[in-house]
Design a protein around this motif. Structure first.
Motif, PDB file in Angstrom:
ATOM      1  N   ASP A 193       0.850  -1.189   0.000  1.00 55.80           N
ATOM      2  CA  ASP A 193       0.000   0.000   0.000  1.00 55.80           C
ATOM      3  C   ASP A 193       0.892   1.248   0.000  1.00 55.80           C
ATOM      4  O   ASP A 193       1.646   1.478   0.942  1.00 55.80           O
ATOM      5  CB  ASP A 193      -0.879  -0.023   1.260  1.00 55.80           C
ATOM      6  N   ASP A 195       0.302   4.198   0.626  1.00 52.83           N
ATOM      7  CA  ASP A 195       0.024   5.125   1.719  1.00 52.83           C
ATOM      8  C   ASP A 195       0.774   4.731   2.992  1.00 52.83           C
ATOM      9  O   ASP A 195       1.033   5.560   3.853  1.00 52.83           O
ATOM     10  CB  ASP A 195      -1.483   5.155   1.986  1.00 52.83           C
ATOM     11  N   LYS A 196       1.151   3.435   3.093  1.00 48.60           N
ATOM     12  CA  LYS A 196       1.785   2.924   4.314  1.00 48.60           C
ATOM     13  C   LYS A 196       3.245   2.535   4.130  1.00 48.60           C
ATOM     14  O   LYS A 196       4.002   2.491   5.102  1.00 48.60           O
ATOM     15  CB  LYS A 196       1.000   1.716   4.836  1.00 48.60           C
ATOM     16  N   TRP A 247       5.190  11.942   1.307  1.00 50.21           N
ATOM     17  CA  TRP A 247       4.576  10.718   1.849  1.00 50.21           C
ATOM     18  C   TRP A 247       4.418  10.818   3.366  1.00 50.21           C
ATOM     19  O   TRP A 247       3.359  10.520   3.919  1.00 50.21           O
ATOM     20  CB  TRP A 247       5.442   9.523   1.474  1.00 50.21           C
ATOM     21  N   GLY A 250       1.545  12.786   4.496  1.00 49.69           N
ATOM     22  CA  GLY A 250       0.212  12.260   4.250  1.00 49.69           C
ATOM     23  C   GLY A 250      -0.303  12.466   2.852  1.00 49.69           C
ATOM     24  O   GLY A 250      -1.475  12.198   2.569  1.00 49.69           O
ATOM     25  N   GLU A 251       0.559  12.936   1.925  1.00 50.02           N
ATOM     26  CA  GLU A 251       0.141  13.089   0.544  1.00 50.02           C
ATOM     27  C   GLU A 251       0.271  11.742  -0.150  1.00 50.02           C
ATOM     28  O   GLU A 251       1.250  11.024   0.042  1.00 50.02           O
ATOM     29  CB  GLU A 251       0.981  14.145  -0.159  1.00 50.02           C
ATOM     30  N   VAL A 252      -0.724  11.396  -0.984  1.00 51.77           N
ATOM     31  CA  VAL A 252      -0.715  10.099  -1.650  1.00 51.77           C
ATOM     32  C   VAL A 252       0.462  10.027  -2.594  1.00 51.77           C
ATOM     33  O   VAL A 252       0.682  10.905  -3.416  1.00 51.77           O
ATOM     34  CB  VAL A 252      -2.027   9.873  -2.431  1.00 51.77           C
TER      35      VAL A 252
END
Length: 254
Positions: A193, A195-196, A247, A250-252
């Protein structure tokens, strides 16, 4: 007459793409060529064109970095020899994505898309939906690992980081246990993922939950400490720092 530019670091590939464009669209005008991120930023800022043909891997980094510095709504047709960039390409206002060597018929089809879909912008619902579909279909939620003659699975959320060492790839859990897995880091980068997980270095992909602290390092780089400790020193290279900080913020990242 439509105007376009080519961003490509290999002279032969540039000449071939220019030739193909002259064959399939003789009424298009080439207005510029850049071979690096550094050259492309001012060129895109100063030229008004209808289309960009952009190679993803350039001599000084990835072309995605260009669009971290400038905002552009000009449609893009990406070209690359590597297919792992598809998700990130579609995040931008990409009309199509062509693998090298570029095929004449595929280029023609991409240009038809461009001519029919010029009204689509980077934030259109079509691209958001496509992006979500691609991400969802690629994310891996668990991995099978072998312990002696038995097998078990590890939830991806329990992985602190993946790293490579001595031609092996390891999955390292938060509890400190590690397992050899049969995937390369290039493959894992596409499965995790975005995002993680982030590929902080050539030989390590980190879960954001494992990052304990970060500090400035030599020549504009960033040094990372993890919990649990990673067997390797983790230093984010200068050309990855901007993406890494986005990242973390929190930006995709795609």
């Amino acid at each position: 007459m439509k105007k376009y530019i080519i961003i490509e670091d290999e002279r032969f590939a540039y000449e071939e793409l220019k030739r193909l464009m002259s064959v399939v669209r003789s009424d298009y005008k080439l207005c510029g060529w850049a071979s690096s991120v550094e050259q492309a930023i001012p060129m895109i800022s100063n030229l008004k064109v209808d289309l960009m043909l952009v190679d993803i891997r350039l001599s000084d980094g990835e072309s995605f970095e260009i669009f971290e510095h400038i905002k552009s709504t000009t449609p893009i047709i990406f070209t690359t020899a590597y297919d792992e960039y598809a998700i990130r390409a579609f995040k931008l206002n990409s009309i199509d994505y062509l693998l090298k060597p570029v095929d004449e018929s595929e280029l023609q089809a991409a240009l038809l898309k461009f001519e029919n879909l010029q009204c689509i912008t980077p934030t259109s619902e079509r691209y958001d939906r496509l992006l979500n579909d691609i991400i969802s279909s690629n994310i891996k939620n668990r991995f099978m690992v072998q312990i002696g003659d038995s097998y078990e699975y590890v939830e991806t959320k329990d992985v602190a980081f993946f790293y490579s060492e001595d031609k092996y790839t390891y999955l390292h859990r938060f509890d400190g246990k590690r397992f050899i897995i049969s995937y390369s880091l290039d493959q894992l980068e596409r499965m995790a993922d975005p995002d993680k997980f982030f590929r902080v270095s050539r030989n390590c992909i980190c879960n954001i939950r494992s990052i304990r602290n970060m500090s400035k390092y030599f020549v504009g780089r960033i040094k990372i400490s993890c919990n649990p400790d990673c067997p390797h020193e983790l230093v984010v290279s200068r050309n990855r720092v901007s993406s890494f900080l986005n990242w973390i913020n929190g930006e995709v990242r795609l």
